[in-house]
Design a protein around this motif. Sequence first.
Motif, PDB file in Angstrom:
ATOM      1  N   ASP A 177       0.857  -1.185   0.000  1.00 20.56           N
ATOM      2  CA  ASP A 177       0.000   0.000   0.000  1.00 20.56           C
ATOM      3  C   ASP A 177       0.895   1.238   0.000  1.00 20.56           C
ATOM      4  OD1 ASP A 177      -1.748   2.028   0.527  1.00 20.56           O
ATOM      5  OD2 ASP A 177      -2.351   1.314   2.509  1.00 20.56           O
ATOM      6  N   SER A 226       0.295   4.242   0.243  1.00 15.03           N
ATOM      7  CA  SER A 226       0.025   5.318   1.191  1.00 15.03           C
ATOM      8  C   SER A 226       0.915   5.171   2.430  1.00 15.03           C
ATOM      9  CB  SER A 226      -1.460   5.363   1.565  1.00 15.03           C
ATOM     10  OG  SER A 226      -1.894   4.143   2.058  1.00 15.03           O
ATOM     11  N   ILE A 227       1.421   3.958   2.669  1.00 12.25           N
ATOM     12  CA  ILE A 227       2.371   3.753   3.769  1.00 12.25           C
ATOM     13  C   ILE A 227       3.638   4.575   3.513  1.00 12.25           C
ATOM     14  CG2 ILE A 227       3.863   2.025   4.862  1.00 12.25           C
ATOM     15  CD1 ILE A 227       1.620  -0.008   4.355  1.00 12.25           C
ATOM     16  N   GLU A 236       3.744   7.215   1.584  1.00 12.62           N
ATOM     17  CA  GLU A 236       3.376   8.633   1.633  1.00 12.62           C
ATOM     18  C   GLU A 236       3.327   9.147   3.069  1.00 12.62           C
ATOM     19  OE1 GLU A 236      -0.264   8.840  -0.600  1.00 12.62           O
ATOM     20  OE2 GLU A 236       0.816   9.101  -2.485  1.00 12.62           O
ATOM     21  N   VAL A 237       2.844   8.293   3.981  1.00 17.18           N
ATOM     22  CA  VAL A 237       2.827   8.690   5.389  1.00 17.18           C
ATOM     23  C   VAL A 237       4.252   8.925   5.878  1.00 17.18           C
ATOM     24  CG1 VAL A 237       2.421   7.857   7.723  1.00 17.18           C
ATOM     25  CG2 VAL A 237       0.629   7.659   6.031  1.00 17.18           C
ATOM     26  N   ALA A 238       5.172   8.042   5.461  1.00 20.49           N
ATOM     27  CA  ALA A 238       6.565   8.197   5.884  1.00 20.49           C
ATOM     28  C   ALA A 238       7.111   9.558   5.430  1.00 20.49           C
ATOM     29  CB  ALA A 238       7.414   7.064   5.323  1.00 20.49           C
ATOM     30  N   TRP A 239       6.762   9.969   4.208  1.00 17.03           N
ATOM     31  CA  TRP A 239       7.197  11.303   3.742  1.00 17.03           C
ATOM     32  C   TRP A 239       6.675  12.372   4.687  1.00 17.03           C
ATOM     33  CZ3 TRP A 239       5.226  10.722  -1.995  1.00 17.03           C
ATOM     34  CH2 TRP A 239       5.963   9.720  -2.628  1.00 17.03           C
ATOM     35  N   CYS A 262      10.456  11.929   6.330  1.00 14.06           N
ATOM     36  CA  CYS A 262      11.356  11.046   5.593  1.00 14.06           C
ATOM     37  C   CYS A 262      11.442  11.545   4.157  1.00 14.06           C
ATOM     38  CB  CYS A 262      10.723   9.657   5.558  1.00 14.06           C
ATOM     39  SG  CYS A 262      11.721   8.354   6.176  1.00 14.06           S
ATOM     40  N   ASN A 263      12.672  11.762   3.636  1.00 11.72           N
ATOM     41  CA  ASN A 263      12.716  12.097   2.212  1.00 11.72           C
ATOM     42  C   ASN A 263      12.518  10.815   1.399  1.00 11.72           C
ATOM     43  OD1 ASN A 263      15.197  10.760   1.739  1.00 11.72           O
ATOM     44  ND2 ASN A 263      16.324  12.545   2.447  1.00 11.72           N
ATOM     45  N   LEU A 322      15.151   7.881   1.783  1.00 16.85           N
ATOM     46  CA  LEU A 322      15.101   7.272   3.101  1.00 16.85           C
ATOM     47  C   LEU A 322      13.838   6.422   3.251  1.00 16.85           C
ATOM     48  CD1 LEU A 322      17.243   7.552   5.171  1.00 16.85           C
ATOM     49  CD2 LEU A 322      15.907   9.325   6.312  1.00 16.85           C
ATOM     50  N   LYS A 368      13.831   2.640   4.330  1.00 14.39           N
ATOM     51  CA  LYS A 368      13.333   2.331   5.673  1.00 14.39           C
ATOM     52  C   LYS A 368      11.940   1.708   5.654  1.00 14.39           C
ATOM     53  CE  LYS A 368      14.400   4.949   9.336  1.00 14.39           C
ATOM     54  NZ  LYS A 368      15.673   4.866  10.023  1.00 14.39           N
ATOM     55  N   ILE A 369      11.136   2.038   4.660  1.00 21.83           N
ATOM     56  CA  ILE A 369       9.736   1.595   4.679  1.00 21.83           C
ATOM     57  C   ILE A 369       9.415   0.607   3.549  1.00 21.83           C
ATOM     58  CG2 ILE A 369       7.325   2.357   4.570  1.00 21.83           C
ATOM     59  CD1 ILE A 369       8.811   3.155   7.150  1.00 21.83           C
ATOM     60  N   PRO A 383      11.922  -2.985   3.529  1.00 23.35           N
ATOM     61  CA  PRO A 383      11.621  -4.024   4.526  1.00 23.35           C
ATOM     62  C   PRO A 383      10.297  -4.739   4.266  1.00 23.35           C
ATOM     63  CG  PRO A 383      12.263  -1.984   5.604  1.00 23.35           C
ATOM     64  CD  PRO A 383      12.114  -1.675   4.152  1.00 23.35           C
ATOM     65  N   ASN A 384       9.372  -4.054   3.621  1.00 28.92           N
ATOM     66  CA  ASN A 384       8.062  -4.662   3.402  1.00 28.92           C
ATOM     67  C   ASN A 384       7.976  -5.502   2.136  1.00 28.92           C
ATOM     68  OD1 ASN A 384       6.287  -3.964   5.651  1.00 28.92           O
ATOM     69  ND2 ASN A 384       6.837  -1.879   5.095  1.00 28.92           N
TER      70      ASN A 384
END
Lengths: 343, 260
Positions: free
Chosen positions: B156, B158-159, B161-164, B168-169, B172, B176-177, B180-181
């Motif tokens: 997803d 949007s996960i 996008e939430v990190a941004w 988070c640039n 990154l 980081k997101i 791992p997924n």
Amino acid sequence: MSYVDLNEITVSYDGKHNILEGLNLKIEKGELVSLLGPSGCGKTTTLRVVAGYIQPRSGDLMVNDQNYTKIPVHKRNFGIVFQSYALFPHLTVGENVAFGLKMKKEDKKVIEKKVDNMLETCGLSEYKNRYPKQLSGGQRQRVALARALVIEPNLLLLDEPLSNLDAKLRIQMRVEIKRLQKKLGITTIFVTHDQEECFSISDRVAVMNNGIIEQYDTPENIYAKPKTEFVARFIGFENFIDVERKEDHLFGSQGVSFRVDDVPEYDVKKMTIRPDDIEIVKTPVPENGISGQVAVRTFLGKSYQYEVQSDFGSLIVNGSDSDVYETGDQIHMVLPSHKIVLV
Amino acid sequence: MRRYKGLTIFSVIVFSFLIIPLVIIVVTAFGTEKTIAFPIKGFTFSWFQVALSSKSFKNAFFLSFKVAMIATLMALLIGIPAAYALSRYSLKGKKLLKSFFLSPTIVPGIVVGYSLFLFIVIKLKMPVFEGLLLGHFLVVLPYVIRVVGGALEQFDFSIEEVAWSLGCNKWLAFFKIVLPNISSGIISSFLLAFINSFNNIPVSMFLTGPGIVTLPNTLMSYVEYNYDPTVSAISVMLMLATIIIMFIVEKTLGISALAK
């Protein structure tokens, strides 16, 4: 100047069709404003422009007197909650909430303290070491909210955050959101297609259609005094009668005159009334009275709803439980002058 | 259960067809005869000794391993960003690109080998090892793009996008997101690509040269002239290696991670 100011925002994906058409919206500090409208009206696009996911083709976004139009998402410090919650699946609840603070390189002890406080505020303390997939929908929702709030955002953006919850939880969560939002005093934009949800939570509501805001007002005013036919239809007005205005009088077809208490300054084409507000009476009434024949009867639970064929077209009327009419019956109705809205 | 009797018998037959040849190979690897025979008359480890002391087999194994490893890593390096771009952004001609990346898995291996031969050896005149590497890289790249693309399809965005939004640039957030997924997809694509490269015969056939021959091709030419159980012994060792790898994957990720 308002805290948030969207100024003539135009968005276009293909350069031909505009998704947003010179949109203007001002939000005061601490306000919760909802963007309400059917799917495809541009409400989510508006939110994504504010968040920074979409670059507008033209226009400016000002927040706290600073121009944010060109600032990248990761430098805006806006908290966001999506419909899917978008929790980081590989991180625990505690790590999810701490993520934004770690990105800001805050002190470890400070992060620990802020995360614990926020988890407590959201009633999540006991779930700190769980993973998102071990949580229920409502708990995930709370984690998403805690994660967005803990960074002390300049603006909180909620994109249909309650749509994936069941009805009971939805009502509980919207009270929760309202409580947190007022407690922390965070300016919030809330996107929804559910008018009840929107009215219950918002300070002001922007009803959107085809990339423009049709009406921007308090929930009470939108409910009682819609200004356009679109807004009226969207919030439950179902009867529309063409009228012509001559000075202070309103005439329907065949020159029948109607009395309306609230006549606005602007040009009006139709008068409208909710099915609940039309009264069924035993004998014809001279003022604002309409007679017609029941064409369809539908059982709604507490009473019947009638579709009545009248000289002014078909009208939808909710009956009372005391008198029940059959299909084909002739009935008399009165439109109370204080319930009629002109659009 | 009676209703399923026919199905059970059918499954047993199919399974037997799959497993019996492997059992025979394992057994023959330990036979004392000079030629492959089944059943065996005596028991010995000497064919393993022969296999392990053979310089050409050892060189071929290390070459195959090296080529498979480097080609797979290159494919991951190029394939992961390509898969990301393909699923993240709506590009023009996205469908065409996707089928293009799939094409080497549909086109017969011999055709791919021959066309790479024409291009890499005849036209570009590349050195043998580099040519072989490039060929294997091109063969395994589609697997990486498809498998990682499959993992990203489940992701997803949007996960991300939430990190941004949490500071988070884009780089990154990807490391980081996103990474791992999709790790299970990356590991599956690594194994799939590695095994495909390690097993490949048709492409290697055209791209090998003097002193640079991969293990499967060495085995094939060996079998053409010899009929002793050395090849069985090597097969047993390869099977064992596969079992160990699968065991480690199962223990760390679970086999189900590969099926995703």
